[in-house]
Design a protein around this motif. Structure first.
Motif, short mmCIF file in Angstrom:
data_model
loop_
_atom_site.label_atom_id
_atom_site.label_comp_id
_atom_site.label_asym_id
_atom_site.label_seq_id
_atom_site.Cartn_x
_atom_site.Cartn_y
_atom_site.Cartn_z
N ARG A 188 0.82 -1.22 0.00
CA ARG A 188 0.00 0.00 0.00
C ARG A 188 0.85 1.26 0.00
NH1 ARG A 188 -4.94 0.77 3.83
NH2 ARG A 188 -3.22 1.83 4.88
N SER A 321 2.25 27.67 4.64
CA SER A 321 1.51 28.38 5.68
C SER A 321 2.30 28.25 6.97
CB SER A 321 0.11 27.79 5.85
OG SER A 321 -0.50 28.32 7.01
N GLY A 322 2.46 29.37 7.66
CA GLY A 322 3.35 29.40 8.82
C GLY A 322 3.02 28.39 9.91
N GLY A 323 1.73 28.10 10.09
CA GLY A 323 1.33 27.19 11.17
C GLY A 323 2.00 25.83 11.04
N PHE A 324 2.16 25.37 9.81
CA PHE A 324 2.79 24.06 9.62
C PHE A 324 4.26 24.10 9.99
CE2 PHE A 324 -0.95 24.00 6.92
CZ PHE A 324 -1.55 22.84 7.34
N GLY A 325 4.89 25.26 9.78
CA GLY A 325 6.27 25.42 10.20
C GLY A 325 6.42 25.30 11.71
N GLN A 327 4.46 23.62 13.75
CA GLN A 327 4.31 22.21 14.11
C GLN A 327 5.57 21.40 13.81
OE1 GLN A 327 0.69 20.05 12.89
NE2 GLN A 327 0.02 22.08 12.27
N MET A 398 -2.74 19.89 0.73
CA MET A 398 -3.40 19.19 -0.36
C MET A 398 -3.03 19.75 -1.73
SD MET A 398 -5.51 20.25 2.31
CE MET A 398 -6.89 21.24 1.78
N ASP A 401 -2.23 17.78 -4.93
CA ASP A 401 -3.35 17.06 -5.54
C ASP A 401 -4.13 17.95 -6.50
OD1 ASP A 401 -4.46 14.51 -5.59
OD2 ASP A 401 -6.15 15.11 -4.35
N GLU A 430 -0.99 15.58 1.03
CA GLU A 430 -2.13 14.67 0.91
C GLU A 430 -2.52 14.65 -0.56
OE1 GLU A 430 -3.83 13.26 3.38
OE2 GLU A 430 -2.96 14.25 5.13
N ALA A 431 -2.56 13.48 -1.16
CA ALA A 431 -2.95 13.43 -2.57
C ALA A 431 -3.41 12.02 -2.92
CB ALA A 431 -1.79 13.84 -3.46
N ASP A 448 2.06 11.73 4.92
CA ASP A 448 0.85 12.54 5.03
C ASP A 448 0.71 13.14 6.42
OD1 ASP A 448 0.03 10.34 6.42
OD2 ASP A 448 -1.62 9.81 5.09
N ASP A 449 1.74 13.00 7.26
CA ASP A 449 1.66 13.58 8.60
C ASP A 449 3.04 14.14 8.94
OD1 ASP A 449 -0.03 13.49 11.32
OD2 ASP A 449 2.07 13.04 11.78
N GLU A 451 4.48 14.94 11.80
CA GLU A 451 5.17 14.29 12.90
C GLU A 451 5.86 13.01 12.43
OE1 GLU A 451 4.96 15.50 16.04
OE2 GLU A 451 5.74 13.86 17.29
N ARG A 452 5.16 12.25 11.62
CA ARG A 452 5.71 10.99 11.14
C ARG A 452 6.88 11.24 10.19
NH1 ARG A 452 0.41 7.86 9.34
NH2 ARG A 452 1.96 6.46 8.41
N TYR B 184 -10.06 18.49 5.49
CA TYR B 184 -9.74 17.50 4.46
C TYR B 184 -9.52 16.12 5.09
CZ TYR B 184 -6.97 15.32 0.69
OH TYR B 184 -6.48 14.48 -0.27
N TYR B 226 -7.28 24.59 17.28
CA TYR B 226 -5.87 24.79 16.96
C TYR B 226 -5.52 26.23 17.27
CZ TYR B 226 -1.69 25.71 14.14
OH TYR B 226 -0.45 26.09 13.71
N GLU B 228 -1.94 28.95 17.98
CA GLU B 228 -0.50 29.19 18.12
C GLU B 228 -0.24 30.05 19.35
OE1 GLU B 228 0.36 30.71 14.20
OE2 GLU B 228 -0.28 28.81 13.32
N VAL B 255 0.23 24.69 19.40
CA VAL B 255 1.60 24.51 18.91
C VAL B 255 2.50 25.61 19.45
CG1 VAL B 255 0.86 23.31 16.84
CG2 VAL B 255 1.21 25.80 16.79
N HIS B 268 4.63 34.43 13.26
CA HIS B 268 3.50 34.14 12.39
C HIS B 268 2.23 34.86 12.84
CE1 HIS B 268 0.89 32.09 9.66
NE2 HIS B 268 0.22 31.53 10.63
#
Lengths: 708, 708
Positions: A188, A321-325, A327, A398, A401, A430-431, A448-449, A451-452, B184, B226, B228, B255, B268
């Motif tokens: 998979r 997007s800054g929020g992902f940075g 995290q 996303m 995708d 994510e796609a 797709d995560d 942390e992982r 999503y 969520y 910051e 976060v 941010h």
């Protein structure tokens, strides 16, 4: 037992995985039956060797000519797949040996897992095979496969949907069900499994044998292993040493760490589970990644299958997007990856490229690239060329995708990373599966995560660090091994034996009269510590057998009388050898140093800071076998309490070098005397200020049962 | 600031989420443009209220009649979606207020995130809205939606593929990108989002307001949040208290816990990040689940969306292969779920049902059910009815995906669990999406990883435990609040003030002459401790300002002279008030008790065991606001060092009750004097044997800057 890996390369594996010819003993004409499925798979997979169904009731099986017996087969098959019930196996294995078959798989259950009778039958088969030079897999296993040869010697339903056609990932599992599950998850995840083997009851072949042989195969890049128990520690160490030498990542799930889990593991297999922390130690020493969850195991296998290990722990981060940075930074801190800022010149360059984005690491590109994809390309170039990060994670949610942007983003990153394919470029996105596949084909690792993704990068970095650390040194050999006297050992005897091996104790004397006690205390120095000496009294404090702060000669004489009276009252039968008089040790940091014998892996050395707190906070470092000085220093550095030795909150620096020497001494002693010693414990050891050494204040030496 | 939640229910939300009419200010005719997308979504979602596009350049927009200005709209819209750039917003918000609009969303960026000028404009908009009773969302946000009303006031591309049609899950996110990502992921996981809102720069409405209002909605079962940063601690506490009272699970990702992450969060957003451990404390106190990863957040949302919380932590395990049971046991131990064995009668029943399977928990059914599915039904009945487990996890690998067995397994489990639908039945399985959906529709929670399934069950159990714990008591109110004198405070002054609040100190006196010192020591008792007293000397030990073990009156007199001389030499400018003479405290367990002021949440109380080790091992318990006795006992029990107080390794039991009282006293003092006090620290506090109380050996009281 020595620390040097010593098991030979297991034989018969070549015939097992890449046989030129195969006999299927008890083959069924019905491909849906277990005894028919392996044959069916063999044919579906396009195996090109000769296949000889053995079935005394039919002339043909699944369209192939059948033979009434193995003896009737006009060839000596490399491999036999034995699809017979337990009661017919004694004969079948003997037939294989008589014929000169190289390897055999026994699928049937009904052996060691069912009780003593099954255990005996299993041992008999193993012995027959061993003597006949037959490589035996199972019983109670699901077999094995080698994708590139089209050889599928398993009936696992995991391959119903698709049979692997080749790949650099090897799966070795005691449990056939878990191995099948891994194969399914790998498919998979676009992870190509090249070798797959389930070892079941491990009568003749265990997980260690498989890891050993697989680590020697050029077409293997990573080995996923699963075990509930290991019976031969030396074989496993050899296998892991070979994998280390060949730089083959091993991602190992060893289950049974919980009390209930360990109980379930014992009831499930015939294995003896070693203590769990010993596995942690062993895997750390051999650079093996211990996966705690299946997800972690598959995530890291995925990363390894691409074959690129980062040179270090520096991480660049690009986001939309800054929020992902934020995290990703949080996750990087949890996993020990370093998110350093960019040099000023690189920041200026980023401002030039993208005035709306952020100009540092993590870099939030904002939405400017929607109009100009070259901005993404340039940002990646800055991160790698000027930031010199060992890997870069991009968080694109996303967007890949998107029919509008997906291709453009991929191309833009590809261009920006083309000169840095020796570093892992990871995308969090994510796609749809086909889009993910196209990003993978462009050379990226896709998660797709976030942390992982960070956990997998940490895993890759650890593997690299593990490969760069030397393997456990073949120590213990040069240790002068002297015959130990008969036990049990009193503290004085333990001190004497350990002192002669090089353990420093405070100046002390054993005395047998009050007058001698006064003299001894005067010569060793005040205040003194006095303890009863008897091989029969292990827990001296419990009977009041220790007196502290003995202030002068008069007090020392009185203390002698008091201690011997207490011992006589509490333990009238005990042999009392005298009283130990020692000078009170100077203040320092208290640590514990010990070694114990693990039933599977032999001597294990343990270090912890603080007395009861080492236990309370589980703040200990453990290693299997003898450690050298570097390893001892790593053990010390690995504990959180380490800070207490290196000047935490203004405390003086302690003599860490002397402490490391002590760990080397104790581990060498335990290895040299593994045949006689169950445990050594020095608790407390006082670590004095730098240059002043260490002093063991108490010694315990336990003998193995029935050895003296 | 009091500990009682006090913020009122935020107004204007009804109009925002379920408007009867909407104005789209600056609506574009082009549905692919940001200013056209919300209108497009509104029409796609089948919104049934009135929609008024405002566009002074066109007569119609996307087929609807357009109005040249908001004033020209022949209705007072409940809601306005303002699709204009920052420079036009002053006017647009004023127009909304003039018209009497209830709520408005401002999408545009270019405010506080860009610097001072933007910050000023943002504050001006917020003030205009506040005065005009206009509920303002944003700026720099992606808007909001309420699925059941068909109201979609967002342009997030997360809803491009599908617009939610209803559901009991609410998403509140400061970051629109993260909120969209969550939406999503929820869709992919069959989690139906009913409410979605992004708060952006939070000029008028913050995450707390949204959580507050959403917790009051009957059609919300779980809130994913969520943030910051949080600027108004009191509003967040109110919101969480309301959610707790209404038993609405809140799964919060806050976060910015890492240094680099916190820096990224600051750059941010315009938020002030509180210290991270304070969020841990707050969330624990209010029963909020703090998610560390997106996967964890979505996994728990999924479990919560089904609305069943387990009554306790007892876990039953059913597997089709023993290895999976071992893994689940390991995971259960990590997450604190209890895998207890079955009673003997139940075990006998299992042997009867399935002689080939295991007869206990975990139960490995082996393959017997392939022939008889009722075996699975009966096994589940035994687990629930006789094992009485609070939940059961079944591990079925890929079997549910099998065309042959999939339906049968589902029906068998359904029958076996039909009488126990008040308990979560979890399946670990891999299957095609439509098969997963059918299992979900049968009432099961489906995870594809056993670790994640166990983590989610732990999350559900924690949420239940949180709901059952009372909220932080409105304490601090009854504490006699006396005016504090002007600071800074010497240790003697700190002791005096804290003693009068109820903190126990050893008997002591402050003396001003050598003769007095001798007398005081004789009356308090020997050996004595003597310390210099000066408001200007905070770190007494560093100048040699503390003498221990003063043995008699003569020594006390000499110590007085020595201490004053040392103070005069080291700090000639310091005001010396005298010397504190105290009796040396008896031995006990040393702990630290303190309180400090958090800039967002006010007083925070802290407890830890050991001196430097509390810090080294981060073994501290923290709470926001005043704690009552039960909460204080929970704090103590939460530290690992707690064992040292309860007889670990034969130590005597310490006076935990008196320690809890001390925590209550210190937290009440800190809350009562929050306007004046920056920090209180008692270090060490000696906890004596049970019944003997506690003694604070040192006190530090720091004033807030500029308050005296």
């Amino acid at each position: 037992m020595s620390a040097v890996p010593s098991s030979p390369v297991p034989t018969g594996f070549e015939q097992a995985f890449r046989p030129r010819s195969v006999a299927v003993i008890g083959a069924s004409d019905d491909p849906s039956r277990i005894s028919g499925r392996a044959l069916h798979y063999l044919r579906r997979a396009g195996y090109r060797g000769s296949v000889y169904p053995v079935n005394h009731q039919r002339a043909t099986v699944q369209g192939l000519p059948a033979y009434p017996s193995l003896d009737a087969v006009p060839d000596v098959p490399d491999m036999a797949l034995i699809c017979l019930p337990a009661r017919l196996l004694r004969q079948a294995v003997a037939d294989c040996v008589a014929k000169g078959v190289g390897a055999a798989v026994v699928y049937a259950a009904g052996f060691a897992e069912t009780g003593e009778q099954g255990q005996a039958l299993q041992e008999e088969l193993a012995e027959t095979a061993r003597r006949g030079n037959l490589r035996l897999f199972g019983p109670n296993c699901l077999g094995l496969l080698h994708a590139a040869s089209g050889f599928v010697g398993t009936f696992s339903s995991a391959f119903d949907e698709a049979i692997p056609t080749g790949g650099n990932v090897a799966v070795v599992s005691q449990s056939g069900a878990y191995g099948g599950h891994l194969a399914y998850l790998c498919r998979r995840r676009n992870i190509d499994v090249g070798y797959w083997v389930s070892t079941g009851n491990e009568a003749g072949t265990d997980v260690a044998d498989c890891v050993h042989w697989l680590a020697l195969q050029d077409d293997v890049s990573v080995i996923l292993a699963y075990a509930e128990g290991v019976r031969d520690g030396e074989r496993l160490r050899t296998a892991l040493a070979v994998a280390h030498e060949r730089r083959k990542p091993v991602v190992f799930m060893k289950v049974g760490s919980s009390d209930s889990g360990a109980a379930a593991a014992r009831s499930h297999t015939a294995s003896l589970a070693g203590s769990d922390s010993v596995y942690d130690a062993l895997f750390r020493q051999y650079g093996v990644h211990r996966a705690r969850t299946t997800q972690e195991q598959v995530d890291l296998a995925y990363a390894c299958s691409r074959g690129v290990l980062p040179a270090g722990r520096g991480l660049g981060i690009v986001t939309v997007s800054g929020g992902f940075g934020v995290q990703l930074c949080d996750a990087a801190e949890r996993y020990g990856l370093e998110v350093a800022g960019l040099p000023e010149a690189a920041r200026a360059r980023l401002r030039e490229i993208n005035p709306m984005g952020s100009d540092d690491n993590p870099c939030d590109t904002t939405a400017g690239w929607l109009n100009d994809m070259s901005l993404i390309t340039d940002t990646y170039r800055v991160m790698y060329a000027e930031g010199d990060y060992d890997s870069v994670i991009g968080s694109f949610t996303m967007l890949p995708d998107s029919p509008t942007y997906g291709e453009g983003i991929k191309e833009a990153i590809r261009k920006g990373t083309a000169d840095f394919m020796d570093r892992p470029t990871v995308l969090c996105m994510e796609a749809r599966p086909e889009v993910v596949r196209s990003y993978e084909e462009a050379g990226f690792l896709v998660y797709d995560d976030s942390e992982r993704a960070v956990a997998a990068l940490d895993g890759l970095a650890r593997l690299r660090e593990g490969f760069e650390r030397p393997l456990p040194a073949p120590a213990g050999k040069d240790t002068p091994r002297r015959e130990l006297p008969a036990g049990p050992f009193s503290e004085a005897a333990a001190q004497r034996l350990l002192a002669s091996a090089g353990v420093p104790f405070p100046l002390s004397r054993v005395v047998t009269s009050a007058r001698e006690a006064a003299e001894a205390a005067a010569s060793t120095g005040f205040p003194a510590v006095m303890k009863i000496v008897s091989p029969d009294i292990a827990h001296k404090t419990e009977i009041g057998g220790v007196l502290l702060g003995v202030a002068d000669a008069e007090a020392a004489a009185a203390a002698f009388t008091e201690l011997t009276a207490r011992a006589a009252a509490a333990c009238p039968e005990a042999r009392v050898e005298g009283v130990l008089v020692a000078r009170t040790a100077p203040r320092g940091v208290e640590v514990i140093v010990g070694a114990r014998r693990d039933p599977v892996f032999g001597p294990v050395v343990v270090f912890g800071t603080g007395g009861v707190r080492a236990e309370l906070y589980r703040d200990v470092a453990t290693r299997v076998g003898a450690v050298d000085r570097d390893e001892a220093l790593r053990m010390i550095a690995e504990t959180r309490g380490h800070a207490l030795l290196t000047g935490f909150r203004g405390a003086p620096e302690a003599d860490v070098d002397a402490l490391a020497d002590l760990l080397v001494t104790v581990s060498a002693f335990a290895v040299a005397h593994a045949d006689r010693i169950e445990a050594v414990e020095l608790n407390p050891v006082v670590v004095l200020a730098a240059g002043q050494g260490v002093l063991a204040l108490d010694a315990l030496l336990l003998e193995r049962e029935g050895t003296s």
